[in-house]
Design a protein around this motif. Structure first.
Motif, short mmCIF file in Angstrom:
data_model
loop_
_atom_site.label_atom_id
_atom_site.label_comp_id
_atom_site.label_asym_id
_atom_site.label_seq_id
_atom_site.Cartn_x
_atom_site.Cartn_y
_atom_site.Cartn_z
N HIS A 1 -36.01 59.39 100.03
CA HIS A 1 -36.01 60.75 100.57
C HIS A 1 -35.35 61.70 99.56
O HIS A 1 -34.23 61.44 99.09
CB HIS A 1 -35.26 60.79 101.89
CG HIS A 1 -35.97 60.10 103.01
ND1 HIS A 1 -36.87 60.74 103.83
CD2 HIS A 1 -35.95 58.81 103.42
CE1 HIS A 1 -37.36 59.89 104.72
NE2 HIS A 1 -36.81 58.71 104.50
N GLU A 2 -36.07 62.77 99.24
CA GLU A 2 -35.53 63.74 98.30
C GLU A 2 -34.20 64.31 98.77
O GLU A 2 -33.32 64.60 97.96
CB GLU A 2 -36.55 64.87 98.09
CG GLU A 2 -36.13 65.89 97.04
CD GLU A 2 -37.16 66.99 96.88
OE1 GLU A 2 -37.20 67.60 95.79
OE2 GLU A 2 -37.92 67.23 97.84
N ALA A 3 -34.02 64.46 100.08
CA ALA A 3 -32.78 64.99 100.63
C ALA A 3 -31.59 64.09 100.31
O ALA A 3 -30.46 64.56 100.17
CB ALA A 3 -32.90 65.17 102.14
N ASP A 4 -31.83 62.78 100.18
CA ASP A 4 -30.76 61.83 99.87
C ASP A 4 -30.62 61.60 98.37
O ASP A 4 -29.55 61.24 97.89
CB ASP A 4 -31.02 60.50 100.56
CG ASP A 4 -31.07 60.63 102.08
OD1 ASP A 4 -30.36 61.51 102.61
OD2 ASP A 4 -31.83 59.88 102.72
N PRO B 1 -41.20 63.84 109.37
CA PRO B 1 -41.93 62.57 109.42
C PRO B 1 -43.23 62.72 110.20
O PRO B 1 -43.31 63.51 111.15
CB PRO B 1 -40.95 61.63 110.14
CG PRO B 1 -39.61 62.27 110.00
CD PRO B 1 -39.87 63.75 109.98
N HIS C 1 -40.41 61.04 99.41
CA HIS C 1 -40.62 61.95 100.54
C HIS C 1 -39.90 63.27 100.30
O HIS C 1 -38.68 63.29 100.08
CB HIS C 1 -40.11 61.30 101.83
CG HIS C 1 -40.44 62.05 103.07
ND1 HIS C 1 -41.61 61.85 103.78
CD2 HIS C 1 -39.77 63.05 103.72
CE1 HIS C 1 -41.64 62.66 104.83
NE2 HIS C 1 -40.54 63.41 104.81
N GLN D 1 -45.65 64.09 99.51
CA GLN D 1 -45.27 62.72 99.26
C GLN D 1 -45.93 62.24 97.97
O GLN D 1 -47.05 62.64 97.64
CB GLN D 1 -45.69 61.81 100.41
CG GLN D 1 -44.86 61.95 101.66
CD GLN D 1 -45.24 60.95 102.72
OE1 GLN D 1 -46.33 60.37 102.71
NE2 GLN D 1 -44.34 60.72 103.68
N ILE E 1 -38.87 53.76 100.61
CA ILE E 1 -39.00 55.20 100.81
C ILE E 1 -37.76 55.89 100.26
O ILE E 1 -36.64 55.61 100.69
CB ILE E 1 -39.19 55.56 102.29
CG1 ILE E 1 -40.43 54.85 102.86
CG2 ILE E 1 -39.33 57.07 102.46
CD1 ILE E 1 -40.66 55.12 104.33
N TYR F 1 -49.04 64.22 103.21
CA TYR F 1 -48.66 62.83 103.43
C TYR F 1 -49.63 61.87 102.75
O TYR F 1 -50.83 62.13 102.67
CB TYR F 1 -48.64 62.52 104.93
CG TYR F 1 -47.71 63.40 105.71
CD1 TYR F 1 -46.36 63.09 105.83
CD2 TYR F 1 -48.17 64.56 106.34
CE1 TYR F 1 -45.49 63.91 106.55
CE2 TYR F 1 -47.32 65.38 107.06
CZ TYR F 1 -45.98 65.05 107.15
OH TYR F 1 -45.13 65.87 107.86
N LYS G 1 -37.99 66.88 100.54
CA LYS G 1 -36.95 67.44 101.39
C LYS G 1 -37.56 68.45 102.35
O LYS G 1 -38.37 69.29 101.96
CB LYS G 1 -35.88 68.11 100.52
CG LYS G 1 -34.70 68.68 101.29
CD LYS G 1 -33.69 69.28 100.33
CE LYS G 1 -32.49 69.85 101.07
NZ LYS G 1 -31.49 70.43 100.13
N ALA H 1 -32.45 55.67 97.37
CA ALA H 1 -32.59 54.69 98.44
C ALA H 1 -32.11 53.35 97.92
O ALA H 1 -32.12 53.10 96.71
CB ALA H 1 -34.04 54.60 98.91
#
Length: 238
Positions: free
Chosen positions: A42-45, A150, A144, A107, A40, A175, A146, A48
């Motif tokens: 995450h666009e915010a991060d 969840p 995923h 997603q 997964i 989702y 931002k 991964a």
């Protein structure tokens, strides 16, 4: 977790007698084992990381590739390193880095393949043959957005309808929903078969359904990590 197996044969011929050939066969399973059943990002991060362990008893090359699903061919993520030497029983960190020009709205689903390529296999003993089996692991890769909260049970929001001998399922959520392909129609006990094990955001799927009154569908959902959960029954709306 879905695994595909690739066999590489290492054969040495012993003596062939006048009556029969006696050959002992050794089989050993090798493979690159990721520490997760789904990747997964995450666009915010923006990225991964996954740790991959070489479970083989010798050096192997780890080859990581990202595959598009038929419904989504856009290049959104890349992997580094795509190829690495991994010693026996050691771990390699693999990074998945998001590369998008526009923010993600839903997603997105890809596949990632971890494959171990054996290197420097010792020669088999005289009179024996060895089959080296490498494990090619094919896992989901989910991107995923931002700000998207969840959702542990996205299958509860699928919309089901039945019309003209067709069972329709619509995913109006952002989702990816994972589920088994077989669907039961209740109370008629008929069955329908979905064409795949996921329903993408905004997707509408229509499949043939047996004749008969049905007010609910019963299906087997899976969590984002691919673990089956108890069957779920959803109403069939007009």
């Amino acid at each position: 977790m879905t695994m595909f197996f690739t066999c590489a044969r290492y054969l040495t011929q012993a003596g062939i007698g006048a009556i029969a050939l006696f050959l002992a066969l050794q089989v050993r399973a090798d493979g690159m084992i990721p520490d997760t059943s789904v990747v997964i990002v995450h666009e915010a991060d923006g990225e991964a990381a996954v740790s991959v362990t070489n479970s083989d008893a010798s050096l192997a090359l780890l080859h990581v590739t990202i595959e598009d699903i038929p419904e989504d061919k856009e290049a959104l993520v890349f992997v580094t390193p795509p190829l690495a030497r991994v010693e026996a029983s050691t771990t390699q960190l693999v990074r998945f880095i998001l590369q998008t020009e526009k923010p993600l709205l839903t997603q997105r689903l890809k596949r990632v393949i971890f494959e171990g390529i054996p290197q420097g296999k010792p020669a088999p003993e005289s009179g024996h043959a060895r089959v080296g089996v490498t494990v090619r692991q094919n896992l989901p890769l989910i991107l995923h957005p931002k700000g998207l909260a969840p959702n542990r049970t996205p299958w509860t929001d699928l919309q089901w309808s039945l019309e003209g001998g067709k069972l329709n399922v619509r995913n109006d959520t952002p989702y990816v929903v994972r589920l088994a392909q077989e669907v039961q129609l209740l109370p008629s006990a008929g069955q329908a078969m979905l064409p795949k094990t996921y329903v993408l955001p905004g997707e509408h799927i229509s499949v043939s359904a047996p004749e008969g009154a049905a007010t609910h569908v019963r299906f087997q959902p899976a969590t984002v990590y691919g673990f089956a959960v108890p069957h779920y029954e959803a109403p069939i709306k007009p």
